[in-house]
Design an enzyme around this catalytic site. Structure first.
Site, PDB file in Angstrom:
ATOM      1  NE  ARG A  74     121.671  55.534  67.033  1.00 52.87           N
ATOM      2  CZ  ARG A  74     121.525  54.219  67.210  1.00 52.87           C
ATOM      3  NH1 ARG A  74     121.274  53.442  66.172  1.00 52.87           N
ATOM      4  NH2 ARG A  74     121.621  53.686  68.405  1.00 52.87           N
ATOM      5  CG  HIS A  78     126.649  54.921  67.044  1.00 47.02           C
ATOM      6  ND1 HIS A  78     126.139  53.851  67.750  1.00 47.02           N
ATOM      7  CD2 HIS A  78     125.870  55.990  67.388  1.00 47.02           C
ATOM      8  CE1 HIS A  78     125.103  54.252  68.481  1.00 47.02           C
ATOM      9  NE2 HIS A  78     124.921  55.543  68.267  1.00 47.02           N
ATOM     10  CG  ASP A  79     133.513  55.827  62.244  1.00 43.55           C
ATOM     11  OD1 ASP A  79     134.158  54.843  62.671  1.00 43.55           O
ATOM     12  OD2 ASP A  79     133.965  56.610  61.390  1.00 43.55           O
ATOM     13  CB  VAL A  82     134.178  53.380  68.646  1.00 46.82           C
ATOM     14  CG1 VAL A  82     134.947  52.118  69.038  1.00 46.82           C
ATOM     15  CG2 VAL A  82     132.784  53.365  69.257  1.00 46.82           C
ATOM     16  CD  GLU A 100     133.725  50.063  66.060  1.00 42.79           C
ATOM     17  OE1 GLU A 100     132.941  50.988  65.755  1.00 42.79           O
ATOM     18  OE2 GLU A 100     134.957  50.179  65.952  1.00 42.79           O
ATOM     19  CG  ASN A 106     126.806  50.168  67.272  1.00 46.59           C
ATOM     20  OD1 ASN A 106     126.323  51.266  67.552  1.00 46.59           O
ATOM     21  ND2 ASN A 106     128.113  49.964  67.211  1.00 46.59           N
ATOM     22  N   PRO A 175     127.721  56.541  74.395  1.00 47.46           N
ATOM     23  CG  PRO A 175     127.671  58.863  74.313  1.00 47.46           C
ATOM     24  CD  PRO A 175     128.065  57.667  73.504  1.00 47.46           C
ATOM     25  CG  HIS A 205     118.630  62.129  69.724  1.00 49.46           C
ATOM     26  ND1 HIS A 205     118.905  61.769  71.024  1.00 49.46           N
ATOM     27  CD2 HIS A 205     119.436  61.343  68.948  1.00 49.46           C
ATOM     28  CE1 HIS A 205     119.821  60.817  71.040  1.00 49.46           C
ATOM     29  NE2 HIS A 205     120.163  60.541  69.798  1.00 49.46           N
ATOM     30  CG  ASP A 259     111.112  66.648  66.992  1.00 46.83           C
ATOM     31  OD1 ASP A 259     110.026  66.862  67.550  1.00 46.83           O
ATOM     32  OD2 ASP A 259     111.696  67.497  66.296  1.00 46.83           O
ATOM     33  CB  THR A 262     109.227  68.787  63.157  1.00 51.04           C
ATOM     34  OG1 THR A 262     110.271  69.076  64.110  1.00 51.04           O
ATOM     35  CG2 THR A 262     108.172  69.878  63.243  1.00 51.04           C
TER      36      THR A 262
END
Length: 340
Positions: A74, A78-79, A82, A100, A106, A175, A205, A259, A262
């Protein structure tokens, strides 16, 4: 591993022109120096131990805390969304800018910074000022996927670290968990990615957790479910998030698996969950909603896990090529939390 590396190489061989043009498009959209190019095997001579050092730390971290794989993956996402993949997400606040880390997407959510610190510390002792923090994030993301049962791929390197960060940019660019397909697509198109990237990269995800506040609209029975809401699933979320021992600020506790089938294995179960109305985030469930294009891709990934892995690898390479406004003008930070 060899199987997925071979598959990835086939993708690159067949789509080299597409991948190159996509990278150029991304750099142009983000205002980068389009003459800047990432490379394979960049550190082969200057820091041959780089990838093994990253892998060793990620392997140890995931062994202690299996959720760390999703957290490191993640961080890379997220890097890159932006202003490109410039490790700006790792910068602490200073007197001259708000970083950030405290942006709404975040805050009390991103984790794994200490793992990146440890990796960078060892890299600096072995080959000082050689491997960028942005490249560390890209390698750690790849290794996190592989260590949880997913594919592996060759990471392009040569990213430079940015010398600033923007809380406002992070707030505007990332998003949100309640995004519709249209909003998700707009976010992705803003950085030069497309609809297939939306669905493939959402497959990340398949590991990790999300806070109850991230899927509150699912708890109330809405959020992308449409007429096919899975009431049993919604009720299980309501029970989890209304439990009196959960604190709304204890992000490591007040959370559910993204999830539920699993949660610590990188596979295509995430997409199966969507078809049964068990996507945790509204933005996830929306992919199997009324948009025919995204639902068709979801159904393809349910039927063919190899196709999902291949598309995910290709999308990760495209996303990782978003070098942004930094281009070749950044630096190699000695400490990922601060500019030199």
């Amino acid at each position: 591993m060899a199987k997925w590396v071979a598959a990835f190489l086939i993708i690159i061989t067949l789509e080299l022109g597409i991948t190159t043009s996509a990278a150029t498009l991304n750099e142009t959209c983000l205002g980068a120096d389009i003459s800047f190019q990432l490379q394979f095997n960049l550190y082969q001579n200057s820091c041959p131990e780089a990838e093994s050092i990253v892998f060793s730390w990620v392997e140890s971290a995931v062994a202690v805390d299996p959720r760390m794989a999703a957290s490191l993956l993640r961080l890379h996402f997220h890097d890159c969304f932006v202003n490109g993949c410039d490790a700006s997400v790792l910068l602490d606040d200073t007197a001259t800018f708000q970083g950030e880390k405290t942006a709404p997407p975040n805050l009390n959510s991103l984790r794994g910074f200490e793992v990146i610190d440890a990796i960078k510390s060892e890299l600096e002792s072995v080959c000082p000022e050689t491997v960028s923090c942005a490249d560390v994030l890209a390698i750690a993301a790849r290794d996190s996927v592989f260590l949880t049962g997913g594919p592996s791929w060759e990471v392009q390197m040569g990213r430079k670290d940015g010398v600033s960060a923007s809380k406002a940019a992070a707030t505007a660019s990332l998003p949100g968990p309640n995004s519709t397909v249209a909003v998700l697509l707009a976010n992705f198109q803003n950085v030069g990615l497309g609809l297939n990237d939306v669905v493939a990269l959402s497959g990340a995800h398949t590991i990790g957790k999300a806070r109850c506040s991230s899927f509150s609209s699912r708890i109330s029975g809405g959020g992308g479910g449409g007429p096919d809401i899975n009431l049993d699933f919604v009720q299980s979320l309501q029970q989890l998030c209304s439990s009196p021992e959960l604190s709304t600020t204890a992000t490591t506790v007040a959370a559910a698996e993204l999830d539920k089938g699993t949660p610590f294995t990188f596979d295509n179960q995430y997409y199966t969950n969507l078809l049964s109305g068990e996507g945790l985030l509204p933005s996830d469930q929306a992919l199997a909603g009324q948009d025919e294009e995204t639902r068709m891709i979801v159904e393809t990934y349910v039927e063919d896990s190899d196709r999902f892995f291949e598309d995910f690898m290709a999308s990760m390479v495209r996303m990782g090529s978003l070098v942004g406004v930094v281009g070749n003008t950044g630096e190699i930070r000695r400490n990922c939390r601060f500019v030199n």
